[in-house]
Design an enzyme around this catalytic site. Sequence first.
Site: not given
Length: 474
Positions: A52, A226
Site C-alpha cells: 500500500d 473496489e
Amino acid sequence: MTYARPLSPSRRLGRAVAWVVGLILALAVPAVVQPTAARADNPIVQTIYTADPAPLVHNGRVYLYTGHDEDNSTNYTMKEWRVWSSDDMVNWTDHGSPLGLASFSWASTNAWAGQAVYRNGKFYWYVPMTNRATGRMAIGVAVADSPTGPFRDALGHPLVENGQIDPTVFIDDDGQAYLYWGNPDLWYVKLNADMTSYAGSPTKIPLTTAGFGTRTGDASRPTLFEEGPWVYKRNGLYYIVFAAKCCSEFIAYSTAPGPTGPWTYRGTVMPTQGGSFTNHPGITDFKGNSYFFYHNGALPGGGGFTRSIAVEKFSYNSDGTIPTINMTNAGAPQVGTLNPYTRQEADTIAWESGVETEPSGEGGLNVGYIDNGDYIKVKGVGFGAGASSFTTRVASAVDGSAVELRLGGPSGTVAGRCSVPNTGGWQTWTTVSCPVSGATGTQDLYLRFTGGSGYLLNMIWWRFTAAFAAAASK
C-alpha cells in the site's frame, strides 16, 4: 568472549531473491523483458514485506509511507506502518516504524492502507484500523513535525467511521482539503484547515458505470471500483486511480473536472499481474518525472498477504491520459548520483541479500542479522576523481568479520576491505576505517560482508573520504 545472537524475526529474504523475482515476474508478465539479476531494483524494499504505497515529495526527497505485512501471513496481518525515503528513486533509506496500532488507544487490529500529507508545517497521516469499541473499521489521523515522525494520534478517537477503508487525502489549489475512502463504496468529506476535523457529513460518490467502468458477474458490484483510491490534480484535471475488480485486482482510473466529479472512466493503468491478488496505486511527480508505485508478491515467500512495493517511471500521453504500465524488476532509473563523501545511513539500500534492519542503541536503525556473503547494493555512487578511505560505524560480538567494498557487483573488483573487531556486543559501537583504491567515477557499490558462521556484525552508517581531501589535509 562471544555469545549467540537471537534469531532474526524474518530470515526469509535470503540468497535467492534476484532469480525468484525474475521467475515470478516472467511467469506473471511474459511480455516484460527480464533484466539480469545485477540490474534488479524492484521491489524497492527487500528487508521486509511492504504494501500500500503512499508517496509524498517534501524538500527534495520522496517519502514513502507503507504498510507492513508480517512474515508468513495468511491474512492481512498488519500491526504498523513504515516510512522510507529517497532522493534518487533507487537508493531507499529505512526510517523504521513511527506509527503503529499501539499509537491509537482506541484501535485493535488491521493497520491497513493510508496516506500522509504536509500542511502548515506538520505532517498528517490518515490510516484505517479496527475500532476496538465498535469492531468496525475506522479512520484515524496522526500528526508529526517531521516526515519521518514520530507520529502521534491527533484526536484520541476516530476521525470518521463507517466501516470502510483506504483513505486518500488531497489538498486543492484553493486550499480546500478532501478525504476520500471506501470499499465497497466511495466516500469523501471536506476537511477543515486544521486537517483533523471536517465540515458537513461524509458524502457517498455515486458509483456509475460511466464514471467507474462496468464489472460483470457481480450484481452487487456493477462498477469496477473496489478500493484503494488515490486522488490528485494535474493540469486542471482531477484523477482518481483505484484498485479495480476483485480478485485479482488491476489498477484503473477516472477523471473529472472537479474534486467530487462527475467522474468519467478512462481505463486500465496496470493490468492484473505480479503474484498478489491485490494492488494499490500511488502516483507522484519528482524532479521532472512521473512515478507509479504499486505492490506485488515478487519476493521469496511473497503473495497476496506478503506483498512488496515497487515503482515504475512513466510519462503521461499528450492528452493527459495515463499509459498502460507493466511491472518490471528493473524499476525506475536513478535520478542523479549518491554522494559517498557525506554520511550515508547503512539502511540506505538499492538492493540487498540477507540483511535486515533493526532499532539501534545509538538512535535510528542499523543493518544487522548479517551472515557470510550477504551484501548491500548502493546504486550509482558518484566517486568522482576517487576515494582514499572508507569509514563505518559497526558493532560485533564475534571475531574475524570484515566489510568488503566491491564495485559493479557482489563479486566485483575489491576496492577496500575493513576488518571489524569483536566490540563486545551487538550494540557496542566503534568506528573503523580502511584504505580504498580504484573507486572512481560513478559505480554501483556493494558492501559485502565476510567472516565465519553465524551473524557477523551490525552497521549504522558509512562514508568515504575523497582522495583530494586526504591529500589536502597532509
